[in-house]
Design an enzyme around this catalytic site. Structure first.
Site, PDB file in Angstrom:
ATOM      1  N   ALA A  45      18.519  18.165  41.705  1.00 52.29           N
ATOM      2  CA  ALA A  45      19.276  16.847  41.201  1.00 52.29           C
ATOM      3  C   ALA A  45      20.457  17.107  40.779  1.00 52.29           C
ATOM      4  O   ALA A  45      21.609  16.484  41.171  1.00 52.29           O
ATOM      5  CB  ALA A  45      18.393  16.354  40.151  1.00 52.29           C
ATOM      6  N   LEU A  93      45.859  42.140  40.547  1.00 51.16           N
ATOM      7  CA  LEU A  93      46.128  42.830  41.488  1.00 51.16           C
ATOM      8  C   LEU A  93      46.647  42.396  42.986  1.00 51.16           C
ATOM      9  O   LEU A  93      46.059  41.343  43.095  1.00 51.16           O
ATOM     10  CB  LEU A  93      44.849  43.897  41.964  1.00 51.16           C
ATOM     11  N   LYS A 128      35.965  47.802  43.899  1.00 47.99           N
ATOM     12  CA  LYS A 128      36.444  46.539  42.919  1.00 47.99           C
ATOM     13  C   LYS A 128      35.264  45.652  42.429  1.00 47.99           C
ATOM     14  O   LYS A 128      34.721  45.120  43.553  1.00 47.99           O
ATOM     15  CB  LYS A 128      37.529  45.883  43.973  1.00 47.99           C
ATOM     16  N   GLU A 185      35.350  45.952  33.647  1.00 46.17           N
ATOM     17  CA  GLU A 185      34.828  44.619  34.081  1.00 46.17           C
ATOM     18  C   GLU A 185      33.410  44.871  33.623  1.00 46.17           C
ATOM     19  O   GLU A 185      32.536  45.408  33.801  1.00 46.17           O
ATOM     20  CB  GLU A 185      34.783  44.981  35.532  1.00 46.17           C
TER      21      GLU A 185
HETATM   22  S1  IVH Z   1      42.634  47.537  37.860  1.00 41.42           S
HETATM   23  C1  IVH Z   1      46.718  46.810  35.908  1.00 41.42           C
HETATM   24  N1  IVH Z   1      40.433  48.281  38.901  1.00 41.42           N
HETATM   25  O1  IVH Z   1      40.372  42.557  39.737  1.00 41.42           O
HETATM   26  C2  IVH Z   1      45.424  46.909  37.077  1.00 41.42           C
HETATM   27  N2  IVH Z   1      40.814  46.039  38.455  1.00 41.42           N
HETATM   28  O2  IVH Z   1      42.027  41.010  41.188  1.00 41.42           O
HETATM   29  C3  IVH Z   1      44.295  46.154  36.281  1.00 41.42           C
HETATM   30  N3  IVH Z   1      38.712  44.456  39.014  1.00 41.42           N
HETATM   31  O3  IVH Z   1      41.846  41.293  37.153  1.00 41.42           O
HETATM   32  C4  IVH Z   1      43.137  46.009  37.257  1.00 41.42           C
HETATM   33  N4  IVH Z   1      37.594  46.268  39.699  1.00 41.42           N
HETATM   34  O4  IVH Z   1      39.328  41.992  36.710  1.00 41.42           O
HETATM   35  C5  IVH Z   1      40.982  47.147  38.327  1.00 41.42           C
HETATM   36  N5  IVH Z   1      38.210  48.976  39.481  1.00 41.42           N
HETATM   37  C6  IVH Z   1      39.144  48.049  39.377  1.00 41.42           C
HETATM   38  C7  IVH Z   1      38.590  46.665  39.188  1.00 41.42           C
HETATM   39  C8  IVH Z   1      39.473  45.654  38.949  1.00 41.42           C
HETATM   40  C9  IVH Z   1      37.650  44.823  39.439  1.00 41.42           C
HETATM   41  C10 IVH Z   1      39.276  43.424  38.806  1.00 41.42           C
HETATM   42  C11 IVH Z   1      40.002  43.113  37.632  1.00 41.42           C
HETATM   43  C12 IVH Z   1      41.404  42.362  37.798  1.00 41.42           C
HETATM   44  C13 IVH Z   1      41.013  41.772  39.221  1.00 41.42           C
HETATM   45  C14 IVH Z   1      42.204  41.677  39.993  1.00 41.42           C
END
Ligand code: IVH
Length: 702
Positions: A45, A93, A128, A185
């Protein structure tokens, strides 16, 4: 009750009323679901409500409210938790979508650092994680604060919730810096996600769409006991403020976090060549399905922390890291229609109206078509069966047409010769001198005479990143504009007076949907914004190519509205004023030209003047106002030996200096390396202070 009308048969008024009703219903159910954990209707719903709202919004794009539940992904409204200003911004990033992007990234790093092909640069590669980033602040080893990323500058205080995660230590022992912000994360494992949805089903509650949404919903619970019951996990991969360096390299710093008791991703490796990065990417991509958590790419980071420091950041992302994304998910559906939306700059954007289809857990009913060339190139026709893809939060795109399924006689899409606005102004594609080609975008030539553009400008003006006037959202602007109550920004600030004096008839407080309180709130909100920061104002003006980021750069560089306006008004004629704008890192020719054009147009100047008469524009804070070069205009010439030109420029700007490419009477400092020629000569003639590279570094203390 009469039967629901087909979306295709709704009038605009009916659509508006239904959008309001459905939005309110959905919000009510969201609250029940996310905050009270007590859904009142079945999953099916609830989905039906959302689908109907999406369908109506798809047909009436101008009625879509910025706060529509369709624009929010399962998250509870913010404001439940206290705000936290991050000691260091939480960056995002940049993305790489293919191997070439990765090669370019590595080359950019080398170029910026002034390294040659043979110098070794090492990178880490790690998954990531598709979750939510969080920041954990430890003081003297004690966890004192846990926050969401928010907009990167300000997040929400969710300490109590984060403390329920087993991966998050409450105390750190041993050799711990006095201040340590650990970032990483929060995610939900596949096993936990399956178990949670099983429990949701059993208790008749709606299931979560994907582990990321489930993690978000679980983390934002007001009651931490609920968060605790959801078994969230945390990978540490970065840090914010630290009172003592963790290590010399990214890899070692992360190992140090591991030793301190954090869980770090076991897949992280250190590599050298681009080829090795790509091999790591393929390896992780192949094993993606075997991991017990969702990932959406591989992150590469420059390993040496002194390099990271030197590389710094552009806009919101570090220069020393990049996310190499996995290809997007795809689905097949029917293209029902192509609608034309008119944007703030008059750009006519064709939007694909699709038969709703689920891609990667999200229902998609619109896709961007970019422009008419794209439609022609892909030969997209109404009635076609198309393959669409979406990647993360990116707007879905049509990848290809399945020609075998094309209905007979499907007509070729014809670009609109006139704007769909009531004036039906002719549209045109401009010749772009820089590229030597016709612009891909067709525009309405009416500029601010086109009511659609005017209205979009006003919506932008009042929006969150601009004047941020609460209660004056898209819908209200739409209504006030149609009625002629607000035709330009200055009108917003005279509305209260006009309402009071009886000029507005009937007075707002006597209208449907308004009352004494809401009108008072609106006028208070407007009054609150009578004083506005320079960056917000510059963004609000809606000058082409000057968005939020550029506005911020301009505000920092000029600090006062007067200084900016003087430069902007001179920019179309005076080479030096132009140089001044171009000297700001991140402000290019296109933005400079657009600023010059905007401020040479009498109509705009009048509009701005009327606005100025109503408001006070606060000076922006200069970057590092206490630095010895803040506010100075610096020129670099000759060969620099300690750093590259880009790096020197970025550093000077971060200290509040303006960097220009040519020497003039306005130059304060010329930094001359070996081989300096005419600029040095001119500087000497003009009596400009001249420094060697070493003297420059002595001056700025680096
Ligand atoms: S480094 C200054 N490493 O991706 C750099 N980010 O698209 C900080 N994320 O906001 C991020 N896995 O939430 C980094 N192995 C990883 C990550 C990661 C996920 C996320 C994070 C960031 C976003 C950017």
């Amino acid at each position: 009750m009469s039967a629901l009308k087909d979306v295709g048969d709704l009038t605009t008024d009916e659509a508006e009323a239904e959008i309001a009703r459905l939005s309110a219903e959905i919000r009510k159910h969201d609250r029940a679901y996310y905050q009270e954990d007590a859904p009142r209707i079945s999953d099916a719903a609830y989905d039906a409500l959302r689908q109907r709202l999406e369908a109506i919004e798809a047909r009436f794009p101008l009625l879509v409210r910025p706060d529509s539940p369709t624009r929010q992904v399962g998250a509870a409204p913010s404001g439940k938790f206290g705000e936290v200003r991050h000691a260091r911004p939480m960056l995002s990033l940049g993305n790489a979508f293919n191997d070439d992007d990765v090669t370019d990234f590595a080359a950019r790093v080398r170029r910026f650092l002034g390294l040659t092909e043979t110098d070794e640069v090492r990178f880490t590669a790690e998954p990531k994680i598709d979750g939510l980033s969080a920041s954990l602040r430890y003081e003297k080893g004690e966890l004192v604060l846990g926050a969401t990323r928010g907009d990167g500058e300000t997040g929400e205080n969710i300490t109590a919730n984060l403390k329920t995660l087993k991966d998050i230590p409450h105390r750190l022992d041993g050799d711990v810096p006095d201040v340590l912000e650990v970032r990483g994360e929060v995610y939900m494992s596949h096993a936990e996600f399956a178990a949670l949805n099983e429990r949701q089903r059993e208790t008749g509650k709606p299931e979560y769409k994907n582990p990321r949404n489930a993690a978000a919903g679980s983390l934002r619970q007001i009651d931490p006991a609920i968060t605790a019951s959801r078994s969230l996990k945390f990978f540490a991969y970065a840090w914010g403020e630290v009172s003592a360096p963790l290590a010399d390299t990214q890899f070692d710093a992360v190992q140090r976090l591991r030793q301190l008791g954090f869980t770090v991703n076991p897949e992280m490796i250190v590599t050298g060549e681009v080829a090795e990065l790509l091999a790591a990417y393929r390896d992780i991509e192949q094993r993606r399905a075997t991991l017990d958590y969702d990932i959406d790419g591989v992150v590469y980071k420059v390993d040496r922390l002194d390099y990271q420091e030197r590389l710094g950041q552009v806009a919101r992302a570090p220069r020393w890291a990049i996310a190499h994304k996995f290809p997007a998910e795809r689905a097949t559906t029917l293209l029902n229609n192509i609608e034309i939306q008119v944007g703030r700059t008059g750009a006519l954007t064709p939007v694909a109206k699709l038969e709703p289809v689920t891609v990667g857990g999200v229902v998609v009913s619109n896709a961007t078509l970019h422009n008419e060339d794209e439609i022609a190139r892909k030969d997209i026709r109404i009635g076609d069966t198309v393959v669409i893809q979406r990647a993360g939060d990116v707007i879905p795109q049509i990848v290809e047409v399945i020609l075998d399924l094309r209905p007979e006689g499907a007509p070729v899409f014809e670009p609109l010769e006139t704007c769909p606005c009531p004036l039906q102004t002719p549209t045109a594609r401009e010749f772009n001198e820089r590229t030597g080609k016709m612009d891909a975008v067709r525009r309405c030539t009416g500029e601010l005479a086109c009511p659609f553009q005017k209205k979009e400008h006003l919506k932008h003006f009042s929006s969150r990143k601009a004047f941020d006037i609460e209660g004056l959202g898209e819908k209200q602007i739409e209504a006030f504009f149609e009625e002629g109550l607000i035709r330009e920004p200055a009108d917003i600030f005279t509305l209260a007076k006009r309402n009071e004096s009886g000029e507005v008839q009937p007075p707002l407080q006597e209208r449907d949907g308004w009352g004494e309180t809401s009108v008072r709130n609106l006028f208070n909100a407007i009054e609150d914004r009578r004083s506005i920061g320079l960056a917000r104002l510059l963004n609000a003006l809606g000058i082409r190519h000057v968005g939020e980021g550029t506005a911020r750069l301009l505000a920092r560089a000029y600090t006062s509205w007067e200084a900016f306006k003087t430069a902007a008004m001179a920019a179309s004629e005076d080479g030096e004023a132009r140089e001044g704008l171009l000297g700001i890192d991140g402000v290019g020719e296109t933005a400079t030209d657009a600023i010059g054009r905007y401020f040479s147009e009498p109509h705009n100047l009048e509009l701005v003047q009327r606005l100025e008469d109503q408001i006070t524009i606060e000076d922006a804070e200069a970057v590092a106002a206490d630095s010895p070069v803040a506010g100075k205009t610096v020129v670099f010439t000759g060969t620099l030996e300690r750093v590259t030109r880009d790096e020197a420029k970025a550093k000077a700007q971060s200290l509040g200096a303006k960097v220009s490419g040519s020497v003039s009477a306005k130059t304060d400092i010329l930094v001359a390396g070996p081989g300096a020629g005419s600029k040095l000569k001119k500087a000497t003639e003009l009596g400009v202070q001249t420094l060697t590279e070493d003297e420059w570094f002595d001056l700025i203390g680096g």
